[in-house]
Motif scaffolding. Structure first.
Motif, PDB file in Angstrom:
ATOM      1  N   LYS A  34      55.815  -5.148  27.352  1.00  0.00           N
ATOM      2  CA  LYS A  34      57.265  -5.148  27.517  1.00  0.00           C
ATOM      3  C   LYS A  34      57.710  -3.740  27.875  1.00  0.00           C
ATOM      4  CE  LYS A  34      59.730  -8.311  26.522  1.00  0.00           C
ATOM      5  NZ  LYS A  34      60.307  -9.374  27.321  1.00  0.00           N
ATOM      6  N   LEU A  35      58.532  -3.621  28.897  1.00  0.00           N
ATOM      7  CA  LEU A  35      59.178  -2.371  29.269  1.00  0.00           C
ATOM      8  C   LEU A  35      60.671  -2.648  29.183  1.00  0.00           C
ATOM      9  CD1 LEU A  35      57.055  -1.299  32.367  1.00  0.00           C
ATOM     10  CD2 LEU A  35      56.987  -0.337  30.078  1.00  0.00           C
ATOM     11  N   GLY A  36      61.237  -2.310  28.054  1.00  0.00           N
ATOM     12  CA  GLY A  36      62.619  -2.716  27.795  1.00  0.00           C
ATOM     13  C   GLY A  36      62.635  -4.230  27.628  1.00  0.00           C
ATOM     14  N   ARG A  37      63.450  -4.894  28.430  1.00  0.00           N
ATOM     15  CA  ARG A  37      63.496  -6.364  28.380  1.00  0.00           C
ATOM     16  C   ARG A  37      62.532  -7.014  29.360  1.00  0.00           C
ATOM     17  NH1 ARG A  37      69.702  -8.062  28.595  1.00  0.00           N
ATOM     18  NH2 ARG A  37      68.636  -9.692  29.710  1.00  0.00           N
ATOM     19  N   ALA A  38      61.940  -6.216  30.239  1.00  0.00           N
ATOM     20  CA  ALA A  38      61.071  -6.747  31.291  1.00  0.00           C
ATOM     21  C   ALA A  38      59.636  -6.943  30.798  1.00  0.00           C
ATOM     22  CB  ALA A  38      61.068  -5.802  32.485  1.00  0.00           C
ATOM     23  N   THR A  39      59.023  -8.040  31.200  1.00  0.00           N
ATOM     24  CA  THR A  39      57.614  -8.309  30.909  1.00  0.00           C
ATOM     25  C   THR A  39      56.800  -7.934  32.133  1.00  0.00           C
ATOM     26  OG1 THR A  39      58.215 -10.150  29.465  1.00  0.00           O
ATOM     27  CG2 THR A  39      55.945 -10.095  30.267  1.00  0.00           C
ATOM     28  N   ARG A  40      55.748  -7.191  31.916  1.00  0.00           N
ATOM     29  CA  ARG A  40      54.859  -6.764  33.000  1.00  0.00           C
ATOM     30  C   ARG A  40      53.418  -7.096  32.631  1.00  0.00           C
ATOM     31  NH1 ARG A  40      59.032  -6.798  35.275  1.00  0.00           N
ATOM     32  NH2 ARG A  40      60.168  -5.007  36.096  1.00  0.00           N
ATOM     33  N   LEU A  41      52.603  -7.312  33.659  1.00  0.00           N
ATOM     34  CA  LEU A  41      51.182  -7.584  33.468  1.00  0.00           C
ATOM     35  C   LEU A  41      50.384  -6.557  34.252  1.00  0.00           C
ATOM     36  CD1 LEU A  41      52.724 -10.563  33.701  1.00  0.00           C
ATOM     37  CD2 LEU A  41      50.440 -11.250  33.039  1.00  0.00           C
ATOM     38  N   TYR A  42      49.215  -6.215  33.731  1.00  0.00           N
ATOM     39  CA  TYR A  42      48.338  -5.277  34.412  1.00  0.00           C
ATOM     40  C   TYR A  42      47.704  -5.966  35.618  1.00  0.00           C
ATOM     41  CZ  TYR A  42      48.677  -2.223  30.365  1.00  0.00           C
ATOM     42  OH  TYR A  42      49.142  -1.415  29.371  1.00  0.00           O
ATOM     43  N   VAL A  43      47.842  -5.350  36.789  1.00  0.00           N
ATOM     44  CA  VAL A  43      47.243  -5.889  38.013  1.00  0.00           C
ATOM     45  C   VAL A  43      45.731  -6.029  37.830  1.00  0.00           C
ATOM     46  CG1 VAL A  43      46.819  -5.413  40.461  1.00  0.00           C
ATOM     47  CG2 VAL A  43      49.089  -4.997  39.479  1.00  0.00           C
ATOM     48  N   GLU A  44      45.114  -5.051  37.200  1.00  0.00           N
ATOM     49  CA  GLU A  44      43.668  -5.070  36.950  1.00  0.00           C
ATOM     50  C   GLU A  44      43.267  -6.317  36.137  1.00  0.00           C
ATOM     51  OE1 GLU A  44      41.156  -2.480  33.872  1.00  0.00           O
ATOM     52  OE2 GLU A  44      41.890  -1.325  35.593  1.00  0.00           O
ATOM     53  N   ASP A  45      44.067  -6.678  35.149  1.00  0.00           N
ATOM     54  CA  ASP A  45      43.769  -7.868  34.333  1.00  0.00           C
ATOM     55  C   ASP A  45      43.893  -9.147  35.148  1.00  0.00           C
ATOM     56  OD1 ASP A  45      43.423  -6.163  32.206  1.00  0.00           O
ATOM     57  OD2 ASP A  45      45.197  -6.837  31.105  1.00  0.00           O
ATOM     58  N   ILE A  46      44.895  -9.199  36.021  1.00  0.00           N
ATOM     59  CA  ILE A  46      45.078 -10.380  36.872  1.00  0.00           C
ATOM     60  C   ILE A  46      43.883 -10.534  37.806  1.00  0.00           C
ATOM     61  CG2 ILE A  46      46.501 -11.376  38.710  1.00  0.00           C
ATOM     62  CD1 ILE A  46      48.891  -9.920  37.325  1.00  0.00           C
ATOM     63  N   GLU A  47      43.447  -9.439  38.397  1.00  0.00           N
ATOM     64  CA  GLU A  47      42.293  -9.478  39.299  1.00  0.00           C
ATOM     65  C   GLU A  47      41.027  -9.892  38.552  1.00  0.00           C
ATOM     66  OE1 GLU A  47      42.433  -5.513  40.848  1.00  0.00           O
ATOM     67  OE2 GLU A  47      43.892  -6.059  42.402  1.00  0.00           O
ATOM     68  N   ALA A  48      40.816  -9.344  37.360  1.00  0.00           N
ATOM     69  CA  ALA A  48      39.627  -9.685  36.565  1.00  0.00           C
ATOM     70  C   ALA A  48      39.654 -11.159  36.155  1.00  0.00           C
ATOM     71  CB  ALA A  48      39.535  -8.794  35.335  1.00  0.00           C
ATOM     72  N   PHE A  49      40.829 -11.651  35.774  1.00  0.00           N
ATOM     73  CA  PHE A  49      40.957 -13.051  35.402  1.00  0.00           C
ATOM     74  C   PHE A  49      40.611 -13.949  36.586  1.00  0.00           C
ATOM     75  CE2 PHE A  49      43.548 -16.914  35.402  1.00  0.00           C
ATOM     76  CZ  PHE A  49      43.046 -17.531  34.273  1.00  0.00           C
ATOM     77  N   ALA A  50      41.138 -13.626  37.760  1.00  0.00           N
ATOM     78  CA  ALA A  50      40.860 -14.441  38.954  1.00  0.00           C
ATOM     79  C   ALA A  50      39.375 -14.431  39.282  1.00  0.00           C
ATOM     80  CB  ALA A  50      41.683 -13.938  40.132  1.00  0.00           C
TER      81      ALA A  50
END
Length: 70
Positions: A34-50
């Motif tokens: 969480k960055l303030g109210r915004a939710t963010r995901l690590y690009v590296e994690d998305i790539e590893a998951f895929a």
């Protein structure tokens, strides 16, 4: 180099719905921050998951498994 992406970016990258993405986060398969109210995901994690997803069998393999080969 982009380190984080938003929910919409992650949905587009993985080709999944918002509900599926939040389920992946809830089960720990993807990390979210969480960055303030915004939710963010690590690009590296998305790539590893895929990359960790199993490969779909080729059409010829599916045909052989179903007995429809010629």
């Amino acid at each position: 180099m982009k380190l984080l992406t938003d929910i919409q970016g992650a949905m587009a990258a993985l080709g999944v719905s918002r509900a599926t993405l939040y389920r992946l986060i809830a089960t720990g398969r993807l990390r979210a921050v969480k960055l303030g109210r915004a939710t963010r995901l690590y690009v590296e994690d998305i790539e590893a998951f895929a990359r960790s997803l199993p490969m779909a069998p080729s059409l010829s393999t599916r045909e052989r498994l179903s007995g429809h080969d010629r």
